[in-house]
Design a protein around this motif. Sequence first.
Motif, PDB file in Angstrom:
ATOM      1  N   ASP A  52       0.762  -1.046  -0.097  1.00 28.38           N
ATOM      2  CA  ASP A  52      -0.080  -0.066   0.025  1.00 28.38           C
ATOM      3  C   ASP A  52       0.852   1.257   0.217  1.00 28.38           C
ATOM      4  N   ASP A  53       0.048   2.712  -0.309  1.00 25.61           N
ATOM      5  CA  ASP A  53       0.973   3.529  -0.266  1.00 25.61           C
ATOM      6  C   ASP A  53       1.624   4.001   1.099  1.00 25.61           C
ATOM      7  N   GLU A  54       1.365   3.644   2.198  1.00 28.80           N
ATOM      8  CA  GLU A  54       1.928   3.780   3.384  1.00 28.80           C
ATOM      9  C   GLU A  54       3.276   3.137   3.411  1.00 28.80           C
ATOM     10  N   PHE A  55       3.184   1.756   3.011  1.00 32.15           N
ATOM     11  CA  PHE A  55       4.583   1.086   3.022  1.00 32.15           C
ATOM     12  C   PHE A  55       5.472   1.585   2.120  1.00 32.15           C
ATOM     13  N   ILE A  56       5.163   2.029   1.008  1.00 30.96           N
ATOM     14  CA  ILE A  56       5.872   2.659  -0.051  1.00 30.96           C
ATOM     15  C   ILE A  56       6.606   3.865   0.304  1.00 30.96           C
ATOM     16  N   GLU A  57       5.742   4.675   1.050  1.00 35.56           N
ATOM     17  CA  GLU A  57       6.266   6.079   1.592  1.00 35.56           C
ATOM     18  C   GLU A  57       7.225   5.767   2.854  1.00 35.56           C
ATOM     19  N   SER A  58       6.960   4.710   3.666  1.00 32.54           N
ATOM     20  CA  SER A  58       7.816   4.409   4.584  1.00 32.54           C
ATOM     21  C   SER A  58       9.182   3.804   4.073  1.00 32.54           C
ATOM     22  N   LEU A  59       9.665   3.694   2.967  1.00 35.32           N
ATOM     23  CA  LEU A  59      10.831   3.260   2.316  1.00 35.32           C
ATOM     24  C   LEU A  59      11.763   4.455   2.524  1.00 35.32           C
ATOM     25  N   GLY A  60      11.428   5.687   2.304  1.00 40.72           N
ATOM     26  CA  GLY A  60      12.059   6.996   2.489  1.00 40.72           C
ATOM     27  C   GLY A  60      13.067   7.051   1.164  1.00 40.72           C
ATOM     28  N   GLU A  61      14.221   7.793   1.387  1.00 40.29           N
ATOM     29  CA  GLU A  61      15.046   7.959   0.028  1.00 40.29           C
ATOM     30  C   GLU A  61      16.227   7.291   0.242  1.00 40.29           C
ATOM     31  N   ASP A  62      16.705   6.900   1.474  1.00 45.26           N
ATOM     32  CA  ASP A  62      18.224   6.386   1.783  1.00 45.26           C
ATOM     33  C   ASP A  62      18.304   5.033   1.266  1.00 45.26           C
ATOM     34  N   VAL A  63      19.576   4.840   0.489  1.00 40.38           N
ATOM     35  CA  VAL A  63      20.174   3.435   0.404  1.00 40.38           C
ATOM     36  C   VAL A  63      21.054   2.886   1.533  1.00 40.38           C
ATOM     37  N   ILE A  64      20.329   1.780   1.959  1.00 36.91           N
ATOM     38  CA  ILE A  64      21.206   1.212   3.153  1.00 36.91           C
ATOM     39  C   ILE A  64      22.309   0.128   2.711  1.00 36.91           C
ATOM     40  N   ILE A  65      23.516   0.217   2.962  1.00 43.34           N
ATOM     41  CA  ILE A  65      24.437  -0.775   2.431  1.00 43.34           C
ATOM     42  C   ILE A  65      24.907  -1.395   3.842  1.00 43.34           C
ATOM     43  N   LYS A  66      24.921  -2.900   3.719  1.00 44.17           N
ATOM     44  CA  LYS A  66      25.701  -3.553   4.715  1.00 44.17           C
ATOM     45  C   LYS A  66      26.726  -4.201   4.169  1.00 44.17           C
ATOM     46  N   ALA A  67      27.915  -3.931   5.006  1.00 50.81           N
ATOM     47  CA  ALA A  67      29.059  -4.534   4.447  1.00 50.81           C
ATOM     48  C   ALA A  67      29.704  -5.551   5.701  1.00 50.81           C
ATOM     49  N   TYR A  68      30.110  -6.922   5.242  1.00 53.96           N
ATOM     50  CA  TYR A  68      30.625  -7.554   6.261  1.00 53.96           C
ATOM     51  C   TYR A  68      32.167  -7.666   6.078  1.00 53.96           C
ATOM     52  N   PHE A  69      32.778  -7.701   7.328  1.00 54.50           N
ATOM     53  CA  PHE A  69      34.163  -7.813   7.576  1.00 54.50           C
ATOM     54  C   PHE A  69      34.527  -8.939   8.720  1.00 54.50           C
ATOM     55  N   GLN A  70      35.655  -9.409   8.444  1.00 57.46           N
ATOM     56  CA  GLN A  70      36.136 -10.287   9.654  1.00 57.46           C
ATOM     57  C   GLN A  70      36.384  -9.787  10.821  1.00 57.46           C
ATOM     58  N   ASN A  71      35.700 -10.278  11.690  1.00 60.90           N
ATOM     59  CA  ASN A  71      35.930  -9.660  13.161  1.00 60.90           C
ATOM     60  C   ASN A  71      37.383  -9.657  13.839  1.00 60.90           C
ATOM     61  N   SER A  72      38.244 -10.393  12.909  1.00 58.23           N
ATOM     62  CA  SER A  72      39.694 -10.174  13.460  1.00 58.23           C
ATOM     63  C   SER A  72      40.420  -8.848  13.020  1.00 58.23           C
ATOM     64  N   LEU A  73      39.667  -8.036  12.459  1.00 65.23           N
ATOM     65  CA  LEU A  73      40.125  -6.661  11.940  1.00 65.23           C
ATOM     66  C   LEU A  73      40.024  -5.968  13.138  1.00 65.23           C
ATOM     67  N   ASP A  74      40.842  -4.621  12.874  1.00 69.92           N
ATOM     68  CA  ASP A  74      40.626  -3.590  13.823  1.00 69.92           C
ATOM     69  C   ASP A  74      39.575  -2.803  13.516  1.00 69.92           C
ATOM     70  N   ILE A  75      38.301  -2.932  14.369  1.00 68.29           N
ATOM     71  CA  ILE A  75      37.105  -2.115  13.862  1.00 68.29           C
ATOM     72  C   ILE A  75      37.465  -0.593  13.873  1.00 68.29           C
ATOM     73  N   ASN A  76      38.079   0.083  14.569  1.00 70.79           N
ATOM     74  CA  ASN A  76      38.331   1.327  14.753  1.00 70.79           C
ATOM     75  C   ASN A  76      39.105   1.838  13.528  1.00 70.79           C
TER      76      ASN A  76
END
Length: 317
Positions: A52-76
């Motif tokens: 419905d229109d409410e769901f489409i409107e809720s999507l917003g304008e921003d693109v969300i990118i999730k990137a996955y890195f090994q946790n052995s790396l220094d996060i900072n």
Amino acid sequence: MKWYEIRVNTTNEASEAVSELLTSMGAGGIAIMDPFDIRKEIQKTDTLDYADDEFIESLGEDVIIKAYFQNSLDINDLLKQINDGLENISQFLDVGKGIDGYGEIEDEDWSTSWKKYYKPFKLTERIVIKPTWEHYDAEQNDIVVEMDPGMAFGTGTHETTQMCSKLLDKYMKDEFEVLDVGCGTGILSIIAAKLGAQKVDAIDIDEVAVRVANENISTNNESSKITVFKGVLTDFKQNDKKYDIIVANIIANVIIDLASVIPYYLKGNNSLFITSGIIKERKLEVLEACAKNRLDCIETLEIGEWVAMVFKCQDTL
């Protein structure tokens, strides 16, 4: 194994450049939620999905990118590198809000589940992009390109890739020699080879892109036609090599910078420069830069906020 999931909030115009950045830094996988793609799919007349229109409107304008890195790396250190990369991209494109947090997840939570969202699709009337794990019953005239979206960005879904593919499909002739500048995953090189190119040289400054391109080229059995190089366009000057078609799916700033040297690498009056990655606001700048360098625009395509153009070389250097 655990992984860092780093979330980046960006814009549609910068999403491909940000994806390339994260991949080049060694991301083991990337997931992209683009509200524009969701809207386009939902609003197709033949779609089976409903919202419905409410769901489409809720999507917003921003693109969300999730990137996955090994946790052995220094996060900072990792977050700093990403911020530095985003700052560099922001000189050319609006990168949006930037890093939107991070967390730790288990390997099985993401490493294969994302594959269910990728299905074979037609890039043009006859060019089909098929994920390597999916079955597809090819029709008689189909040209099938196998890609692994988990490897890197550039799997054919972006508007700029679609337009370059359509233009290659239209202008490619058997025995043409092609140069792919900024080849990324090698998708345009593979398409050129499957459309009948005799020889394709592909070049990219990123070592990861070169590796991924070679993997995809091997998967598509086109290694005999395509050679991938790490470097920049001017590295080819010493070889005095010229091409029937040069294709470059990159950003406007780079295209403007390359305009002065592109004619040097083209064979003659009928050779072509096919380019995209240009946002509409930069279209006139690209046209002017190419016109100054004896490149005449013979066709323009536009999808959404993106522009692709074909230039014919007036003469050679």
